[in-house]
Design a protein around this motif. Structure first.
Motif: not given
Length: 131
Positions: A34-36, A98-100, A26-27
């Motif tokens: 901030g939050r992803p 990163q963060h996906d 999930h991209p």
């Protein structure tokens, strides 16, 4: 194509058939502080890869810090999780960021910490488990 590329592709296919796990990516996108959140510009995609979990032992000193008495060591145990994906079968793996978020078929959820190509036909996604 060199002989090593061919051997790598053959080995990669056999390893994927034998040991792979299914996952769904999930991209996500985030701002610097901030939050992803979900990224509507990149689609969700499915794939198969080799999940590798290794325990990590970091030595942490306890006891006296002046080195005159007992110097005990305690072990903090963590996990180092990597997901190896064949970039020829799944070209979307090269666009992972990163963060996906990744969800495995056993419903465990992970977040990508870094994306590292291995120099051949695979991409290593370093993960951290979300609880």
């Amino acid at each position: 194509m060199s002989i090593f590329d061919r051997l790598d592709r053959i080995a990669s296919r056999v390893i994927d058939r034998s040991f792979s796990v299914r996952f769904e990516v999930h991209p996500a996108r985030s701002t610097p502080n901030g939050r992803p959140g979900p990224d509507p510009e990149r689609p969700t995609w499915h794939g198969k890869g080799i999940l590798e979990e290794q325990p990590v032992y970091d030595a942490i000193e306890t006891g006296k810090r002046d080195r005159t008495g007992n110097d005990f060591q305690t072990l903090r145990v963590g996990n180092h999780v990597e997901l190896s994906v064949d970039r020829h079968r799944y070209p979307q793996a090269a666009e992972a960021r990163q963060h996906d978020r990744i969800q495995l078929d056993d419903l465990r959820k992970f977040e990508i910490v870094s994306v590292q190509p291995d120099g051949m036909a695979r991409i290593m996604l370093v993960l951290v488990e979300l609880r």
